[in-house]
Design a protein around this motif. Structure first.
Motif, PDB file in Angstrom:
ATOM      1  N   GLY A  86       0.926  -1.268  -0.081  1.00 32.89           N
ATOM      2  CA  GLY A  86      -0.020   0.074   0.044  1.00 32.89           C
ATOM      3  C   GLY A  86       0.817   1.223   0.133  1.00 32.89           C
ATOM      4  O   GLY A  86       0.332   2.396  -0.311  1.00 32.89           O
ATOM      5  N   TYR A  87       2.301   1.141   0.180  1.00 36.04           N
ATOM      6  CA  TYR A  87       2.834   2.381   0.169  1.00 36.04           C
ATOM      7  C   TYR A  87       3.992   2.276  -0.777  1.00 36.04           C
ATOM      8  O   TYR A  87       4.932   2.920  -0.955  1.00 36.04           O
ATOM      9  CB  TYR A  87       3.890   2.332   1.711  1.00 36.04           C
ATOM     10  N   SER A  88       3.637   1.390  -1.938  1.00 38.75           N
ATOM     11  CA  SER A  88       4.768   1.447  -2.719  1.00 38.75           C
ATOM     12  C   SER A  88       4.586   2.541  -3.950  1.00 38.75           C
ATOM     13  O   SER A  88       5.718   3.063  -4.613  1.00 38.75           O
ATOM     14  CB  SER A  88       4.362   0.061  -3.826  1.00 38.75           C
ATOM     15  N   ASP A  89       3.984   3.444  -3.578  1.00 40.63           N
ATOM     16  CA  ASP A  89       3.928   4.646  -4.639  1.00 40.63           C
ATOM     17  C   ASP A  89       4.922   5.854  -3.963  1.00 40.63           C
ATOM     18  O   ASP A  89       4.998   7.028  -4.236  1.00 40.63           O
ATOM     19  CB  ASP A  89       2.480   5.369  -4.638  1.00 40.63           C
ATOM     20  N   GLU A 149      11.211   6.833  -4.348  1.00 36.14           N
ATOM     21  CA  GLU A 149      12.133   6.028  -4.370  1.00 36.14           C
ATOM     22  C   GLU A 149      12.083   4.648  -3.619  1.00 36.14           C
ATOM     23  O   GLU A 149      12.829   4.114  -2.933  1.00 36.14           O
ATOM     24  CB  GLU A 149      13.509   6.450  -4.126  1.00 36.14           C
ATOM     25  N   PHE A 150      10.678   4.153  -3.552  1.00 36.89           N
ATOM     26  CA  PHE A 150      10.386   3.074  -2.832  1.00 36.89           C
ATOM     27  C   PHE A 150      11.037   1.589  -2.914  1.00 36.89           C
ATOM     28  O   PHE A 150      11.463   0.891  -2.426  1.00 36.89           O
ATOM     29  CB  PHE A 150       8.541   2.465  -3.051  1.00 36.89           C
ATOM     30  N   THR A 186      14.511   5.961   5.050  1.00 38.03           N
ATOM     31  CA  THR A 186      13.191   5.914   5.002  1.00 38.03           C
ATOM     32  C   THR A 186      12.777   6.582   3.732  1.00 38.03           C
ATOM     33  O   THR A 186      13.564   7.205   3.043  1.00 38.03           O
ATOM     34  CB  THR A 186      12.591   6.611   6.423  1.00 38.03           C
ATOM     35  N   THR A 187      11.339   6.550   3.743  1.00 42.64           N
ATOM     36  CA  THR A 187      10.734   7.186   2.721  1.00 42.64           C
ATOM     37  C   THR A 187       9.337   7.672   2.806  1.00 42.64           C
ATOM     38  O   THR A 187       8.841   7.528   3.816  1.00 42.64           O
ATOM     39  CB  THR A 187      10.579   6.349   1.279  1.00 42.64           C
ATOM     40  N   THR A 188       8.795   8.505   2.089  1.00 44.95           N
ATOM     41  CA  THR A 188       7.467   9.058   1.976  1.00 44.95           C
ATOM     42  C   THR A 188       7.032   9.516   0.921  1.00 44.95           C
ATOM     43  O   THR A 188       7.735   9.369  -0.139  1.00 44.95           O
ATOM     44  CB  THR A 188       7.555  10.168   3.555  1.00 44.95           C
ATOM     45  N   GLU A 189       5.832  10.460   1.103  1.00 41.33           N
ATOM     46  CA  GLU A 189       5.339  11.168  -0.216  1.00 41.33           C
ATOM     47  C   GLU A 189       5.615  12.547  -0.236  1.00 41.33           C
ATOM     48  O   GLU A 189       5.764  13.297   0.996  1.00 41.33           O
ATOM     49  CB  GLU A 189       3.842  10.692  -0.521  1.00 41.33           C
ATOM     50  N   ASP A 190       5.799  13.347  -1.383  1.00 43.40           N
ATOM     51  CA  ASP A 190       5.604  14.720  -1.149  1.00 43.40           C
ATOM     52  C   ASP A 190       4.005  15.189  -0.631  1.00 43.40           C
ATOM     53  O   ASP A 190       3.329  14.576  -0.669  1.00 43.40           O
ATOM     54  CB  ASP A 190       5.473  15.348  -2.746  1.00 43.40           C
ATOM     55  N   ALA A 198       9.165  14.903  -0.820  1.00 41.95           N
ATOM     56  CA  ALA A 198       9.317  13.792   0.034  1.00 41.95           C
ATOM     57  C   ALA A 198      10.987  13.886   0.399  1.00 41.95           C
ATOM     58  O   ALA A 198      11.286  13.495   1.698  1.00 41.95           O
ATOM     59  CB  ALA A 198       9.300  12.382  -0.782  1.00 41.95           C
ATOM     60  N   GLN A 199      11.907  14.098  -0.468  1.00 43.67           N
ATOM     61  CA  GLN A 199      13.272  14.158  -0.123  1.00 43.67           C
ATOM     62  C   GLN A 199      13.699  15.264   1.163  1.00 43.67           C
ATOM     63  O   GLN A 199      14.430  15.346   1.970  1.00 43.67           O
ATOM     64  CB  GLN A 199      14.415  14.725  -1.224  1.00 43.67           C
ATOM     65  N   GLU A 200      12.776  16.301   0.929  1.00 43.25           N
ATOM     66  CA  GLU A 200      13.089  17.580   1.901  1.00 43.25           C
ATOM     67  C   GLU A 200      12.472  17.017   3.179  1.00 43.25           C
ATOM     68  O   GLU A 200      13.162  17.532   4.295  1.00 43.25           O
ATOM     69  CB  GLU A 200      12.429  18.865   1.537  1.00 43.25           C
ATOM     70  N   THR A 201      11.440  16.277   3.356  1.00 46.48           N
ATOM     71  CA  THR A 201      10.782  15.801   4.627  1.00 46.48           C
ATOM     72  C   THR A 201      11.876  14.734   5.114  1.00 46.48           C
ATOM     73  O   THR A 201      11.877  14.709   6.340  1.00 46.48           O
ATOM     74  CB  THR A 201       9.662  15.109   4.344  1.00 46.48           C
TER      75      THR A 201
END
Length: 162
Positions: free
Chosen positions: A16-19, A22-23, A133-137, A143-146
């Motif tokens: 569910g988080y594959s989007d 850079e997952f 770790t990763t996240t979304e915009d 995402a990279q700034e976060t």
């Protein structure tokens, strides 16, 4: 080989988080760490988020297909951002005398942050490789700034980068 903690905690690396940003690249990096932990006989704990976007048993809830998850790995189901909240994670760590945690996974500002700060508050030694770790915009940051923002906070207060 980069230094290993006593246990690798893999947060919410689910279909569910594959989007997320850079997952697939993160899956590869986590698989490299999993391999190192397995070679040394260190345990791995997979945390699975259960909520309306990842209901238990759904395709979205399942561990990412390309992630090196094995049936003998420990798993913890969570219903809150914090993987310690109303789960068996703290007991699992205590029962196995695990005091040093390496954390990686999804989502940087939510589940990773809540779990890292709680682990620190409970007295665990928390470690991380930068960029794991990763996240979304979102409306405020990419995402990279976060990721950069939270790594700065964590590295100065809650964990040690390895």
């Amino acid at each position: 080989m980069t230094r290993l903690a006593q246990v690798l905690v893999v947060m919410d690396m689910q279909e569910g988080y594959s989007d997320c940003y850079e997952f697939d690249e993160l899956v590869e990096k986590i698989n490299d760490r999993i391999s190192e932990y397995r070679e040394e006989g260190h345990p791995i704990i997979f945390i699975q988020n259960v909520d309306k976007g990842t209901p238990e048993g759904s395709k979205e809830w399942k561990i990412a297909k390309k992630l090196d998850y094995q049936s003998g790995d420990m798993t913890v189901q969570k219903h809150h951002l914090n993987a310690f909240y109303r789960t068996e994670l703290n007991d699992l760590l205590s029962d196995n005398d695990l005091e040093q945690l390496e954390i990686c996974g999804v989502e940087t500002e939510y589940c990773c942050n809540a779990t890292i700060t709680m682990a620190h508050g409970l007295g665990y030694q928390v470690e991380m490789i930068p960029g794991m770790t990763t996240t979304e915009d979102n409306e405020q940051m990419t995402a990279q700034e976060t990721i950069d923002f939270y790594e700065n906070i964590w590295g100065n207060h809650f964990l040690r980068f390895i």
